[in-house]
Write a protein that holds these residues in place. Structure first.
Motif, mmCIF file in Angstrom:
data_model
loop_
_atom_site.group_PDB
_atom_site.id
_atom_site.type_symbol
_atom_site.label_atom_id
_atom_site.label_comp_id
_atom_site.label_asym_id
_atom_site.label_seq_id
_atom_site.Cartn_x
_atom_site.Cartn_y
_atom_site.Cartn_z
ATOM 1 N N ASN A 156 69.119 69.184 -0.719
ATOM 2 C CA ASN A 156 70.316 69.444 0.075
ATOM 3 C C ASN A 156 71.190 68.193 0.058
ATOM 4 O O ASN A 156 70.849 67.173 0.647
ATOM 5 C CB ASN A 156 69.918 69.816 1.503
ATOM 6 C CG ASN A 156 71.094 70.216 2.355
ATOM 7 O OD1 ASN A 156 72.079 69.492 2.453
ATOM 8 N ND2 ASN A 156 70.990 71.373 2.978
ATOM 9 N N GLN A 157 72.335 68.271 -0.624
ATOM 10 C CA GLN A 157 73.209 67.109 -0.776
ATOM 11 C C GLN A 157 73.775 66.619 0.549
ATOM 12 O O GLN A 157 73.921 65.412 0.761
ATOM 13 C CB GLN A 157 74.356 67.434 -1.739
ATOM 14 C CG GLN A 157 73.915 67.620 -3.161
ATOM 15 C CD GLN A 157 75.069 67.946 -4.077
ATOM 16 O OE1 GLN A 157 76.231 67.967 -3.672
ATOM 17 N NE2 GLN A 157 74.751 68.210 -5.335
ATOM 18 N N GLU A 158 74.083 67.552 1.453
ATOM 19 C CA GLU A 158 74.631 67.155 2.751
ATOM 20 C C GLU A 158 73.625 66.315 3.535
ATOM 21 O O GLU A 158 73.959 65.261 4.081
ATOM 22 C CB GLU A 158 75.031 68.398 3.546
ATOM 23 C CG GLU A 158 75.704 68.083 4.860
ATOM 24 C CD GLU A 158 76.111 69.338 5.627
ATOM 25 O OE1 GLU A 158 76.304 69.217 6.838
ATOM 26 O OE2 GLU A 158 76.216 70.420 5.007
ATOM 27 N N MET A 214 73.092 62.863 1.886
ATOM 28 C CA MET A 214 74.151 61.912 2.229
ATOM 29 C C MET A 214 74.007 61.409 3.668
ATOM 30 O O MET A 214 74.298 60.247 3.941
ATOM 31 C CB MET A 214 75.531 62.534 1.999
ATOM 32 C CG MET A 214 75.871 62.769 0.535
ATOM 33 S SD MET A 214 75.688 61.305 -0.518
ATOM 34 C CE MET A 214 76.857 60.169 0.231
ATOM 35 N N LYS A 253 77.984 60.065 -3.822
ATOM 36 C CA LYS A 253 78.522 61.423 -3.670
ATOM 37 C C LYS A 253 79.221 61.880 -4.950
ATOM 38 O O LYS A 253 79.094 63.033 -5.361
ATOM 39 C CB LYS A 253 79.485 61.489 -2.485
ATOM 40 C CG LYS A 253 79.900 62.893 -2.152
ATOM 41 C CD LYS A 253 80.596 62.948 -0.813
ATOM 42 C CE LYS A 253 80.746 64.400 -0.399
ATOM 43 N NZ LYS A 253 81.030 64.539 0.999
ATOM 44 N N LEU A 299 76.603 62.945 -7.364
ATOM 45 C CA LEU A 299 76.053 64.241 -6.975
ATOM 46 C C LEU A 299 76.987 65.381 -7.351
ATOM 47 O O LEU A 299 76.542 66.473 -7.708
ATOM 48 C CB LEU A 299 75.789 64.284 -5.460
ATOM 49 C CG LEU A 299 74.611 63.473 -4.952
ATOM 50 C CD1 LEU A 299 74.599 63.477 -3.418
ATOM 51 C CD2 LEU A 299 73.303 64.012 -5.495
ATOM 52 N N LYS A 300 78.281 65.133 -7.265
ATOM 53 C CA LYS A 300 79.290 66.172 -7.525
ATOM 54 C C LYS A 300 79.801 66.155 -8.963
ATOM 55 O O LYS A 300 80.744 66.864 -9.284
ATOM 56 C CB LYS A 300 80.487 65.997 -6.583
ATOM 57 C CG LYS A 300 80.144 66.069 -5.116
ATOM 58 C CD LYS A 300 79.735 67.456 -4.733
ATOM 59 C CE LYS A 300 79.471 67.554 -3.239
ATOM 60 N NZ LYS A 300 78.853 68.802 -2.886
ATOM 61 N N ASP A 306 76.720 72.362 -5.010
ATOM 62 C CA ASP A 306 76.585 71.724 -3.704
ATOM 63 C C ASP A 306 75.128 71.445 -3.367
ATOM 64 O O ASP A 306 74.826 70.962 -2.275
ATOM 65 C CB ASP A 306 77.184 72.620 -2.610
ATOM 66 C CG ASP A 306 78.698 72.718 -2.721
ATOM 67 O OD1 ASP A 306 79.320 71.746 -3.196
ATOM 68 O OD2 ASP A 306 79.254 73.755 -2.336
ATOM 69 N N GLU A 307 74.234 71.771 -4.273
ATOM 70 C CA GLU A 307 72.805 71.533 -4.066
ATOM 71 C C GLU A 307 72.232 70.777 -5.248
ATOM 72 O O GLU A 307 72.719 70.871 -6.364
ATOM 73 C CB GLU A 307 72.057 72.856 -3.924
ATOM 74 C CG GLU A 307 72.339 73.607 -2.659
ATOM 75 C CD GLU A 307 71.473 74.850 -2.548
ATOM 76 O OE1 GLU A 307 71.052 75.380 -3.601
ATOM 77 O OE2 GLU A 307 71.218 75.284 -1.427
ATOM 78 N N THR A 355 70.237 67.371 -7.304
ATOM 79 C CA THR A 355 70.694 66.137 -7.920
ATOM 80 C C THR A 355 70.879 66.424 -9.399
ATOM 81 O O THR A 355 70.044 67.088 -10.006
ATOM 82 C CB THR A 355 69.674 64.988 -7.726
ATOM 83 O OG1 THR A 355 68.443 65.338 -8.340
ATOM 84 C CG2 THR A 355 69.456 64.682 -6.262
ATOM 85 N N SER A 410 69.315 60.027 -10.558
ATOM 86 C CA SER A 410 68.863 61.328 -10.040
ATOM 87 C C SER A 410 67.448 61.319 -9.458
ATOM 88 O O SER A 410 67.241 61.834 -8.357
ATOM 89 C CB SER A 410 68.976 62.394 -11.128
ATOM 90 O OG SER A 410 70.309 62.526 -11.519
ATOM 91 N N GLY A 443 65.769 62.089 -0.846
ATOM 92 C CA GLY A 443 65.853 63.399 -0.199
ATOM 93 C C GLY A 443 64.496 63.896 0.241
ATOM 94 O O GLY A 443 64.339 64.436 1.344
#
Length: 146
Positions: free
Chosen positions: A76-78, A81, A98, A101-102, A115-116, A118, A125, A132
């Motif tokens: 979960n990237q959120e 972060m 970020k 990741l994006k 949005d999910e 790495t 990564s 995470g």
């Protein structure tokens, strides 16, 4: 199913390698001793040696081998972060992570950003996945043992 990789250019690899050095100096002390994946001075050979020593020298009733399917794809990237911001105050480093990741995957002339997970293929990564993973273990500790 074909796994797509996000292969960074040379300049991005250099920046990622620098970020890895910074983040490892902060997070390496937090990882559990029995974690061997993508860690400095650790390998699958070290994991097998530790397993062998444990099995040979301690009473063991069960051995369970588990693999989290799609682990790198489902970080979960959120939350990642948020965990990163908890220990890394420098907004520039947060912003660089970020962006990696994006970064997305370029395929047939179009870029797919998720949005999910790495992005696999980058120098940074595996470390981001370990951070995470450490965050998820921390949440389980709080929810289950406190």
């Amino acid at each position: 199913m074909l796994k797509r990789s996000s292969i960074p250019c040379f300049e991005d690899k250099l920046v990622q390698a620098g970020l890895v050095r910074i983040l490892e100096s902060v997070y390496e002390q937090d990882f559990i001793e029995d974690s061997y994946g993508f860690r400095p001075s650790r390998s699958c050979h070290h994991a097998l040696k530790a397993l062998s020593e444990t099995v040979e020298n301690h009473p063991i009733n069960h051995i369970v081998e588990a693999d989290i399917k799609g682990f790198f794809d489902n970080v979960n990237q959120e939350w990642l972060m948020k965990f990163l911001a908890h220990r890394i105050e420098d907004k520039r480093i947060q912003r660089m992570v970020k962006r990696f990741l994006k970064a997305g995957v370029a395929e047939d002339g179009s870029v797919t950003v998720s949005d999910e997970g790495t992005p696999q293929g980058g120098v940074i990564s595996p470390l981001l996945a370990n951070i995470g993973d450490r965050g998820q273990i921390f949440i389980l500790d709080i929810l289950c043992f406190n």
